[in-house]
Design a protein around this motif. Structure first.
Motif, PDB file in Angstrom:
ATOM      1  N   LYS A   1      55.230  28.366 -10.173  1.00  0.00           N
ATOM      2  CA  LYS A   1      56.104  27.651 -11.104  1.00  0.00           C
ATOM      3  C   LYS A   1      55.287  26.705 -11.978  1.00  0.00           C
ATOM      4  O   LYS A   1      54.278  26.159 -11.543  1.00  0.00           O
ATOM      5  N   GLY A   2      55.767  26.505 -13.205  1.00  0.00           N
ATOM      6  CA  GLY A   2      55.077  25.621 -14.125  1.00  0.00           C
ATOM      7  C   GLY A   2      55.541  25.831 -15.548  1.00  0.00           C
ATOM      8  O   GLY A   2      56.669  26.291 -15.798  1.00  0.00           O
ATOM      9  N   GLN A   3      54.663  25.519 -16.481  1.00  0.00           N
ATOM     10  CA  GLN A   3      54.992  25.645 -17.896  1.00  0.00           C
ATOM     11  C   GLN A   3      54.941  27.111 -18.322  1.00  0.00           C
ATOM     12  O   GLN A   3      53.902  27.755 -18.241  1.00  0.00           O
ATOM     13  N   PRO A   4      56.070  27.658 -18.810  1.00  0.00           N
ATOM     14  CA  PRO A   4      56.112  29.075 -19.188  1.00  0.00           C
ATOM     15  C   PRO A   4      55.194  29.371 -20.373  1.00  0.00           C
ATOM     16  O   PRO A   4      55.111  28.606 -21.322  1.00  0.00           O
ATOM     17  N   VAL A   5      54.495  30.491 -20.301  1.00  0.00           N
ATOM     18  CA  VAL A   5      53.659  30.980 -21.396  1.00  0.00           C
ATOM     19  C   VAL A   5      54.265  32.250 -21.986  1.00  0.00           C
ATOM     20  O   VAL A   5      54.248  32.461 -23.204  1.00  0.00           O
ATOM     21  N   LEU A   6      54.818  33.088 -21.113  1.00  0.00           N
ATOM     22  CA  LEU A   6      55.445  34.335 -21.532  1.00  0.00           C
ATOM     23  C   LEU A   6      56.663  34.575 -20.660  1.00  0.00           C
ATOM     24  O   LEU A   6      56.576  34.508 -19.435  1.00  0.00           O
TER      25      LEU A   6
END
Length: 264
Positions: free
Chosen positions: A91-96
């Motif tokens: 989990k974290g900051q979405p890139v795609l």
């Protein structure tokens, strides 16, 4: 199967460099300390330092750089799988984002690269250890290092012998697998096509390989029995292992590197 031929674990390349002149216990302990440091560290900077260190070790060992790094090729799928699992499940900051399918995060990419790099470095250190240390030296080193366990009535010599023989027969079994594959190809077998077909084509190789492995084990047992092998009781070493000044220096540096990596 071509990628399997790139595995050199268990092979020994004769040499006379600084690494070869070290006591086998020194190389074994240093490899364990380096691997422990890798397993305890997730800092990208520390891992890059270990990557540079591995290149320097290979360079000053006198081993061909290409030969050592060739061991990574059969594990490329494992590196890719490790990267993919962390990219999707962390989990974290979405890139795609693919709605309803998966979400790739920046933290996942970072963790995936770190864990893949750790796996690669572990393989490199193991390859350098086996390429620069003969099976006999590994047997003597493990036998001496595990000797305190004899007080617990454990068959130390027999355990070490089994580990060494297992490592020794890795290249032999790989050559046997390649021989069986060539024989199957000459009979019209095909190892190309879809993933399902490739998996099915492995079966004609695995079964003869198992039979060959058991046959070699029987032949080895008969050869040892013919030479009156009776275990580790009363056995001596042809060459006694002794630490020199450079061994203590390498052990000290290895320990300091492990402590530094843990602190960082």
């Amino acid at each position: 199967m071509a990628a399997i031929n790139d595995i050199t674990l268990g092979q020994y390349i004769p040499g006379d460099s600084f690494i070869y002149q070290l006591d086998p216990r020194t190389k074994l302990i240093a490899a364990i300390l380096f691997m422990t440091s890798l397993l305890l560290s997730l800092d990208p900077v520390v891992l890059m330092i270990f990557f540079v260190l591995s290149i320097l070790i290979v360079k000053y060992s006198g081993l061909p750089l290409r030969l050592v790094f060739r061991n990574l090729r059969p594990f490329l799928w494992l590196f890719g799988l490790t990267l993919f699992i962390h990219m999707v499940w962390t989990k974290g900051q979405p890139v795609l984002e693919l709605p309803g399918l998966l979400t790739v995060t920046r933290e996942g990419i970072q963790l995936g690269v770190i864990y893949a790099l750790r796996l690669g470095l572990l393989i490199l250190f193991a390859a350098v250890l086996t390429l620069s240390t003969s099976p006999i030296e590994l047997t003597d080193a493990l036998d001496v290092m595990m000797s305190p366990l004899k007080r617990l009535k454990l068959p130390v010599h027999e355990i070490v012998l089994m580990l060494t023989l297992s490592l020794r027969f890795i290249p032999t079994l790989l050559q046997e697998a390649q021989r069986i594959r060539n024989a199957q190809i000459s009979r019209g077998a095909s190892f190309e096509g879809s993933l399902k077909k490739k998996v099915q084509s492995i079966i004609p190789i695995i079964l003869p390989l198992f039979i060959s492995a058991f046959r070699r084990a029987d032949e080895l047992a008969l050869a040892m029995d013919a030479r009156c092998y009776s275990g580790g009781e009363g056995r001596t070493c042809y060459q006694r292992l002794e630490f020199s000044g450079k061994d203590y220096a390498v052990l000290l540096i290895s320990f300091l590197i492990m402590v530094t990596s843990i602190v960082l």
